[in-house]
Design an enzyme around this catalytic site. Sequence first.
Site, PDB file in Angstrom:
ATOM      1  CB  THR A  19      -0.939   0.028   1.214  1.00  0.00           C
ATOM      2  OG1 THR A  19      -0.165   0.168   2.415  1.00  0.00           O
ATOM      3  CG2 THR A  19      -1.776  -1.248   1.290  1.00  0.00           C
ATOM      4  N   GLY A  20       0.333   2.360  -0.462  1.00  0.00           N
ATOM      5  CA  GLY A  20       1.110   3.591  -0.540  1.00  0.00           C
ATOM      6  C   GLY A  20       2.307   3.439  -1.451  1.00  0.00           C
ATOM      7  CB  ALA A  21       2.914   1.009  -4.041  1.00  0.00           C
ATOM      8  CB  SER A  23       5.562   8.784  -3.565  1.00  0.00           C
ATOM      9  OG  SER A  23       4.848   8.785  -2.339  1.00  0.00           O
ATOM     10  N   GLY A  24       8.037   7.414  -2.482  1.00  0.00           N
ATOM     11  CA  GLY A  24       8.799   7.143  -1.283  1.00  0.00           C
ATOM     12  C   GLY A  24       9.173   5.685  -1.067  1.00  0.00           C
ATOM     13  CB  ILE A  25       9.353   3.708   2.090  1.00  0.00           C
ATOM     14  CG1 ILE A  25      10.414   4.554   2.814  1.00  0.00           C
ATOM     15  CG2 ILE A  25       9.495   2.241   2.477  1.00  0.00           C
ATOM     16  CD1 ILE A  25      10.255   4.569   4.329  1.00  0.00           C
ATOM     17  N   GLY A  26       7.352   3.110  -0.325  1.00  0.00           N
ATOM     18  CA  GLY A  26       6.487   2.153  -1.004  1.00  0.00           C
ATOM     19  C   GLY A  26       6.912   1.905  -2.437  1.00  0.00           C
ATOM     20  CB  SER A 148       8.043   5.840  12.480  1.00  0.00           C
ATOM     21  OG  SER A 148       8.865   6.977  12.645  1.00  0.00           O
ATOM     22  CE1 TYR A 161       4.197   9.250  10.215  1.00  0.00           C
ATOM     23  CE2 TYR A 161       6.111   9.655  11.612  1.00  0.00           C
ATOM     24  CZ  TYR A 161       5.522   8.986  10.549  1.00  0.00           C
ATOM     25  OH  TYR A 161       6.231   8.060   9.835  1.00  0.00           O
TER      26      TYR A 161
END
Length: 324
Positions: A19-21, A23-26, A148, A161
């Site tokens: 999921t969240g794929a 941008s970034g780490i995903g 995190s 967060y």
Amino acid sequence: MKLKDFKPKPLNQQTIVITGATSGIGLATAEMAAKRGARVALSSRNTDDLEKICRRLQEQGYNVIGVKADVRRIEELKELCEQTKMAFGSIDTWINNAGGSIYGPLLEIPEREERELFEMNFWGVRHGCHVAVEALKENGGVLINLGSEVSLRSIPLQGMYSASKHAVKAYTDALRMELEHDEIPIQVCLVRPTAIDTPFPDHAINHLKSGEPSLPDPVYHPDYAAEAILKCCEKPERDVWVGAPSKIRAIMEFMAPEIADKMMEKSAFKDQSQGTSVPHSAENEGLFAAPVQEGEIQGHHKKKIKATDEMKKPHISDPRPSHH
């Protein structure tokens, strides 16, 4: 199958959901997994960029699909699961990665935004876990939640967060014990990255009195996190710290929390408000709505990024030069 009998497949034989794929780490994890032979289902709220990324990867011969899904809606994650099984037959690893943040003093953040952050960061993980366990419990699998460094040691100006990532850790730990007790063959991992150079600050809501959101140094290349995640796919670990500061701050929280507080008070306020201004074209994009433009693995951190020579090379779906 019982938990003690479960052994993860090699990565090049796995089907992985992320999921969240977009941008970034995903995205870094999806690309790295695809390059190493895995079948990958990328998921995001951003339909246009999801389609562009998947088309680019498919044209280069990688076995990927894209499925639009908002992690705040469990029915959409169920559809992600079904479409993945239709495309690839089964699922071996599920990665709950999607998340966002709000920068600003806790007492000045609207409750509406705080609740929405928990909908994404905590409830999105909760929904993903429910769907993943149902999909993995018969044949076994790996469930990876993105925590995190603030899953244990909170940071000022990102209090909500931090709270959401504390909640993710608690939920992950409790779920792991329950699955182990019932001998369900699912290995549960919590990956805890330190500050990673992604578009994370660009997509966050900003309530800082001055300056743009930024990341506290030292900042690591996203491939550090992707490598740790993919290692868990084959050799699951209970807790994985990405970057030395993540583990150091966890130790400080246990050994000397008041000293850790003072260190944070001295540096974290300035370090988190020195970012590069990135214009947003939608109100509260990244929290209430998908970012209007994604597709970047790295962000806009102004200082040195910790990376190996291999990590400095542009990614297969990231045509921009590296920020070094």
